[in-house]
Scaffold this motif. Structure first.
Motif, PDB file in Angstrom:
ATOM      1  N   LEU A 214       0.838  -1.217   0.000  1.00 29.66           N
ATOM      2  CA  LEU A 214       0.000   0.000   0.000  1.00 29.66           C
ATOM      3  C   LEU A 214       0.871   1.266   0.000  1.00 29.66           C
ATOM      4  CD1 LEU A 214      -2.643  -1.099   2.717  1.00 29.66           C
ATOM      5  CD2 LEU A 214      -2.773  -1.415   0.241  1.00 29.66           C
ATOM      6  N   ASP A 215       1.742   1.335  -0.993  1.00 35.50           N
ATOM      7  CA  ASP A 215       2.627   2.500  -1.143  1.00 35.50           C
ATOM      8  C   ASP A 215       3.485   2.762   0.089  1.00 35.50           C
ATOM      9  OD1 ASP A 215       1.751   3.065  -3.707  1.00 35.50           O
ATOM     10  OD2 ASP A 215       0.088   4.322  -2.966  1.00 35.50           O
ATOM     11  N   GLY A 216       3.851   1.713   0.760  1.00 38.15           N
ATOM     12  CA  GLY A 216       4.723   1.871   1.929  1.00 38.15           C
ATOM     13  C   GLY A 216       3.979   2.194   3.217  1.00 38.15           C
ATOM     14  N   LYS A 217       2.645   2.302   3.127  1.00 36.29           N
ATOM     15  CA  LYS A 217       1.873   2.626   4.349  1.00 36.29           C
ATOM     16  C   LYS A 217       1.744   1.401   5.256  1.00 36.29           C
ATOM     17  CE  LYS A 217      -0.092   6.872   3.522  1.00 36.29           C
ATOM     18  NZ  LYS A 217       1.066   7.323   2.758  1.00 36.29           N
ATOM     19  N   LEU A 218       1.829   0.219   4.653  1.00 33.11           N
ATOM     20  CA  LEU A 218       1.708  -1.024   5.437  1.00 33.11           C
ATOM     21  C   LEU A 218       3.010  -1.810   5.346  1.00 33.11           C
ATOM     22  CD1 LEU A 218       0.253  -3.425   6.836  1.00 33.11           C
ATOM     23  CD2 LEU A 218      -0.682  -4.042   4.606  1.00 33.11           C
ATOM     24  N   ILE A 219       3.528  -2.190   6.499  1.00 32.75           N
ATOM     25  CA  ILE A 219       4.713  -3.052   6.565  1.00 32.75           C
ATOM     26  C   ILE A 219       4.246  -4.384   7.122  1.00 32.75           C
ATOM     27  CG2 ILE A 219       7.007  -3.367   7.604  1.00 32.75           C
ATOM     28  CD1 ILE A 219       7.020  -0.946   5.911  1.00 32.75           C
ATOM     29  N   LEU A 220       4.456  -5.448   6.353  1.00 33.19           N
ATOM     30  CA  LEU A 220       3.932  -6.744   6.754  1.00 33.19           C
ATOM     31  C   LEU A 220       5.026  -7.803   6.741  1.00 33.19           C
ATOM     32  CD1 LEU A 220       0.552  -8.149   6.037  1.00 33.19           C
ATOM     33  CD2 LEU A 220       2.427  -9.542   5.204  1.00 33.19           C
ATOM     34  N   CYS A 221       4.995  -8.657   7.728  1.00 32.75           N
ATOM     35  CA  CYS A 221       5.998  -9.719   7.795  1.00 32.75           C
ATOM     36  C   CYS A 221       5.366 -10.948   8.432  1.00 32.75           C
ATOM     37  CB  CYS A 221       7.160  -9.221   8.656  1.00 32.75           C
ATOM     38  SG  CYS A 221       8.358 -10.489   9.004  1.00 32.75           S
ATOM     39  N   LEU A 245       8.839  -2.804  13.410  1.00 31.31           N
ATOM     40  CA  LEU A 245       8.522  -2.676  11.979  1.00 31.31           C
ATOM     41  C   LEU A 245       7.880  -1.321  11.690  1.00 31.31           C
ATOM     42  CD1 LEU A 245       7.002  -6.238  11.288  1.00 31.31           C
ATOM     43  CD2 LEU A 245       9.185  -5.352  10.419  1.00 31.31           C
ATOM     44  N   LEU A 246       7.085  -0.866  12.652  1.00 29.23           N
ATOM     45  CA  LEU A 246       6.358   0.390  12.447  1.00 29.23           C
ATOM     46  C   LEU A 246       7.269   1.610  12.427  1.00 29.23           C
ATOM     47  CD1 LEU A 246       3.435   1.383  12.083  1.00 29.23           C
ATOM     48  CD2 LEU A 246       3.351   1.772  14.546  1.00 29.23           C
ATOM     49  N   LEU A 247       8.514   1.444  12.856  1.00 28.21           N
ATOM     50  CA  LEU A 247       9.430   2.594  12.854  1.00 28.21           C
ATOM     51  C   LEU A 247       9.958   2.908  11.450  1.00 28.21           C
ATOM     52  CD1 LEU A 247      11.395   1.850  16.155  1.00 28.21           C
ATOM     53  CD2 LEU A 247       9.662   3.614  15.767  1.00 28.21           C
ATOM     54  N   THR A 248       9.512   2.142  10.447  1.00 32.71           N
ATOM     55  CA  THR A 248       9.933   2.401   9.069  1.00 32.71           C
ATOM     56  C   THR A 248       9.286   3.692   8.563  1.00 32.71           C
ATOM     57  OG1 THR A 248       9.812   0.015   8.830  1.00 32.71           O
ATOM     58  CG2 THR A 248      10.158   1.295   6.809  1.00 32.71           C
ATOM     59  N   GLU A 249      10.086   4.566   8.018  1.00 31.65           N
ATOM     60  CA  GLU A 249       9.571   5.857   7.540  1.00 31.65           C
ATOM     61  C   GLU A 249       8.442   5.650   6.532  1.00 31.65           C
ATOM     62  OE1 GLU A 249      12.321   8.193   5.232  1.00 31.65           O
ATOM     63  OE2 GLU A 249      11.510  10.044   6.048  1.00 31.65           O
ATOM     64  N   GLY A 250       7.372   6.406   6.668  1.00 29.19           N
ATOM     65  CA  GLY A 250       6.255   6.344   5.718  1.00 29.19           C
ATOM     66  C   GLY A 250       5.178   5.344   6.102  1.00 29.19           C
ATOM     67  N   ALA A 251       5.455   4.467   7.064  1.00 31.52           N
ATOM     68  CA  ALA A 251       4.469   3.433   7.422  1.00 31.52           C
ATOM     69  C   ALA A 251       3.402   4.004   8.350  1.00 31.52           C
ATOM     70  CB  ALA A 251       5.175   2.275   8.116  1.00 31.52           C
ATOM     71  N   ASP A 252       2.151   3.588   8.114  1.00 26.77           N
ATOM     72  CA  ASP A 252       1.120   3.901   9.104  1.00 26.77           C
ATOM     73  C   ASP A 252       0.731   2.666   9.913  1.00 26.77           C
ATOM     74  OD1 ASP A 252      -0.766   5.849  10.287  1.00 26.77           O
ATOM     75  OD2 ASP A 252      -2.230   4.363   9.618  1.00 26.77           O
ATOM     76  N   VAL A 253       0.927   1.493   9.314  1.00 26.28           N
ATOM     77  CA  VAL A 253       0.533   0.252   9.996  1.00 26.28           C
ATOM     78  C   VAL A 253       1.608  -0.804   9.841  1.00 26.28           C
ATOM     79  CG1 VAL A 253      -1.381  -1.379  10.303  1.00 26.28           C
ATOM     80  CG2 VAL A 253      -1.680   0.603   8.828  1.00 26.28           C
ATOM     81  N   SER A 254       1.787  -1.614  10.891  1.00 26.96           N
ATOM     82  CA  SER A 254       2.615  -2.810  10.754  1.00 26.96           C
ATOM     83  C   SER A 254       1.787  -4.015  11.186  1.00 26.96           C
ATOM     84  CB  SER A 254       3.875  -2.715  11.608  1.00 26.96           C
ATOM     85  OG  SER A 254       3.528  -2.678  12.971  1.00 26.96           O
ATOM     86  N   ASP A 310      -6.936  -5.478   2.703  1.00 28.28           N
ATOM     87  CA  ASP A 310      -8.086  -4.749   2.158  1.00 28.28           C
ATOM     88  C   ASP A 310      -8.691  -3.818   3.202  1.00 28.28           C
ATOM     89  OD1 ASP A 310      -7.686  -6.049  -0.177  1.00 28.28           O
ATOM     90  OD2 ASP A 310      -9.430  -7.390  -0.026  1.00 28.28           O
ATOM     91  N   ASP A 311      -8.785  -4.316   4.433  1.00 28.13           N
ATOM     92  CA  ASP A 311      -9.379  -3.495   5.484  1.00 28.13           C
ATOM     93  C   ASP A 311      -8.520  -2.250   5.744  1.00 28.13           C
ATOM     94  OD1 ASP A 311     -11.347  -3.140   7.761  1.00 28.13           O
ATOM     95  OD2 ASP A 311      -9.426  -3.071   8.818  1.00 28.13           O
ATOM     96  N   ILE A 312      -7.205  -2.452   5.780  1.00 24.07           N
ATOM     97  CA  ILE A 312      -6.310  -1.305   6.028  1.00 24.07           C
ATOM     98  C   ILE A 312      -6.381  -0.321   4.855  1.00 24.07           C
ATOM     99  CG2 ILE A 312      -3.875  -0.640   6.330  1.00 24.07           C
ATOM    100  CD1 ILE A 312      -3.566  -3.378   7.857  1.00 24.07           C
ATOM    101  N   ALA A 313      -6.406  -0.867   3.636  1.00 24.95           N
ATOM    102  CA  ALA A 313      -6.496   0.007   2.451  1.00 24.95           C
ATOM    103  C   ALA A 313      -7.781   0.836   2.520  1.00 24.95           C
ATOM    104  CB  ALA A 313      -6.479  -0.850   1.183  1.00 24.95           C
ATOM    105  N   ARG A 314      -8.864   0.197   2.935  1.00 24.66           N
ATOM    106  CA  ARG A 314     -10.152   0.900   3.030  1.00 24.66           C
ATOM    107  C   ARG A 314     -10.069   1.999   4.100  1.00 24.66           C
ATOM    108  NH1 ARG A 314     -13.238  -3.092   4.890  1.00 24.66           N
ATOM    109  NH2 ARG A 314     -12.685  -4.324   3.082  1.00 24.66           N
ATOM    110  N   GLN A 315      -9.507   1.668   5.234  1.00 24.94           N
ATOM    111  CA  GLN A 315      -9.392   2.680   6.303  1.00 24.94           C
ATOM    112  C   GLN A 315      -8.519   3.857   5.861  1.00 24.94           C
ATOM    113  OE1 GLN A 315      -8.937   1.852  10.419  1.00 24.94           O
ATOM    114  NE2 GLN A 315      -9.246  -0.350  10.184  1.00 24.94           N
ATOM    115  N   LEU A 316      -7.418   3.545   5.160  1.00 25.93           N
ATOM    116  CA  LEU A 316      -6.529   4.629   4.701  1.00 25.93           C
ATOM    117  C   LEU A 316      -7.245   5.501   3.669  1.00 25.93           C
ATOM    118  CD1 LEU A 316      -3.207   2.553   4.372  1.00 25.93           C
ATOM    119  CD2 LEU A 316      -3.627   4.417   6.006  1.00 25.93           C
ATOM    120  N   ALA A 317      -8.013   4.834   2.760  1.00 21.01           N
ATOM    121  CA  ALA A 317      -8.726   5.605   1.718  1.00 21.01           C
ATOM    122  C   ALA A 317      -9.801   6.470   2.357  1.00 21.01           C
ATOM    123  CB  ALA A 317      -9.342   4.629   0.709  1.00 21.01           C
ATOM    124  N   ASP A 318     -10.551   5.930   3.338  1.00 19.92           N
ATOM    125  CA  ASP A 318     -11.613   6.707   3.999  1.00 19.92           C
ATOM    126  C   ASP A 318     -11.007   7.916   4.696  1.00 19.92           C
ATOM    127  OD1 ASP A 318     -13.377   4.834   3.185  1.00 19.92           O
ATOM    128  OD2 ASP A 318     -13.691   3.922   5.169  1.00 19.92           O
TER     129      ASP A 318
END
Ligand code: AMP
Ligand code: MN
Ligand code: MN
Length: 324
Positions: A214-221, A245-254, A310-318
């Motif tokens: 999600l353009d760097g907004k989500l960091i997943l592992c 993981l959340l300390l990555t610049e640009g991330a809103d969610v990990s 999908d849920d995170i993408a929806r929350q970010l878009a809203d």
């Protein structure tokens, strides 16, 4: 709530918190137990919790009195107090809670809706269960041992006073606790910053294998069973990875996932500004706070990851549409 008013006529009191106890869970259980043992010397106060990292055992006074094995326990407690979680998350201790005459639940998880038959003190705006325990006890009875147990919990859940759940009342409570004199710097270092070698290796693996979505907004592992075995890690070794993981610049969610047993996954989520991860975790019957939440996933993991994304993408878009 004044806890002593509620339990003053009880002679047998049980205390428990959530599975895989963290510093807040263990600190609140032990801090409250030490207080009750002090003010009600004739009462028997038992603490039930799963095992926890050595650093917590070393730094939380009273942790040496925790009963880890509930098997065969048939005690009928006059009062049973659940801290830092809803009773359903206490695992095997829930049986003892259900049998107790007086049920008490003190928690700061916003997803805890309380239960009809319990005396509840639930405040989703509190930093920690330890801050709530601090509120319900008589301050004149505080001593260095109780203070250290509660301080360790506040430090754990606020990320050493960094997260947005840290309020003026949190700092006031922590300042007062500090005045009882214990080695707070050593406690913070050991409980929050120091890692075992396995924890360091697990974190390294997570940082190098994480994906940006999600353009760097989500960091997943995610760690599957094979990765867990290669690292020699279990659940206790993985606390703190989602926050790192959340300390990555640009991330809103990990989102950090690990397979606890074949086909059973545990998700740990953190967010900075926008995403309410307690909502995301609720899709899998989990919960927590806006900025920190978790759940257990029993369904197909690929589908689950897609649903989380999908849920995170929806929350970010809203949020984008509403200008947050
Ligand atoms: P964790 O990522 O496991 O450290 O959990 C983050 C926060 O969410 C902590 O406050 C947990 O107590 C809470 N949490 C984790 N799993 C659940 C769950 N299944 N239900 C409610 N709260 C949870
Ligand atoms: Mn906790
Ligand atoms: Mn907590």
């Amino acid at each position: 709530m004044r806890i002593l008013e509620l339990v003053k006529n009880c002679t047998r009191i049980g205390i428990s918190g959530h599975e895989n106890p963290d510093g807040d869970c263990a600190g609140s259980c032990c801090g409250l137990a030490l207080y009750l043992r002090k003010v009600m010397p004739r009462a028997a106060v038992d603490i039930y919790l799963e095992s926890m990292p050595d650093a917590l055992v070393r730094n939380i006074p009273g942790a040496d009195t925790i009963i880890h094995d509930v098997t065969g326990k048939e005690e009928d407690y006059d009062a049973f107090i659940v801290l830092d979680s809803e009773p359903a998350r206490t695992g095997k201790a829930e049986r003892l809670y259900k049998r107790a005459g007086l049920k008490i639940n003190i928690d700061h998880h916003r997803t805890n809706t309380g239960s009809g038959s319990a005396q509840c003190y639930i405040d989703g705006s509190a930093s920690s269960a330890c801050e709530l325990v601090y509120e319900v006890i008589d301050k004149e009875q505080l001593d260095a041992q109780i203070a250290k147990a509660l301080y360790v919990g506040i430090v754990t859940d606020t990320g050493v006073f960094q997260y947005s759940n840290t309020s003026e009342s949190t700092m006031k409570a922590a300042g007062h606790l500090l005045s009882f004199g214990f080695d707070h710097s050593a406690a913070i270092r050991e409980v929050f910053f120091e890692r075992t070698f396995v924890q360091a290796r697990a974190l390294g693996k997570a940082l190098t294998s994480a994906e940006r979505l999600l353009d760097g907004k989500l960091i997943l592992c995610s760690f599957d069973r094979a990765t867990m075995e290669e690292l020699g890690a279990d659940r206790k070794d993985l606390d703190g990875i989602s926050a790192q993981l959340l300390l990555t610049e640009g991330a809103d969610v990990s989102v950090f996932l690990h397979e606890t047993e074949p086909g059973l996954w545990r998700a740990s989520m953190r967010s900075v500004n926008v995403t309410d991860v307690s909502k995301t975790a609720s899709m899998f019957a989990g919960g927590g706070h806006i900025r920190a939440a978790g759940c257990t996933i029993r369904s197909d993991i690929k589908t689950a990851v897609r649903d989380i994304k999908d849920d995170i993408a929806r929350q970010l878009a809203d949020a984008h549409v509403s200008g947050i």
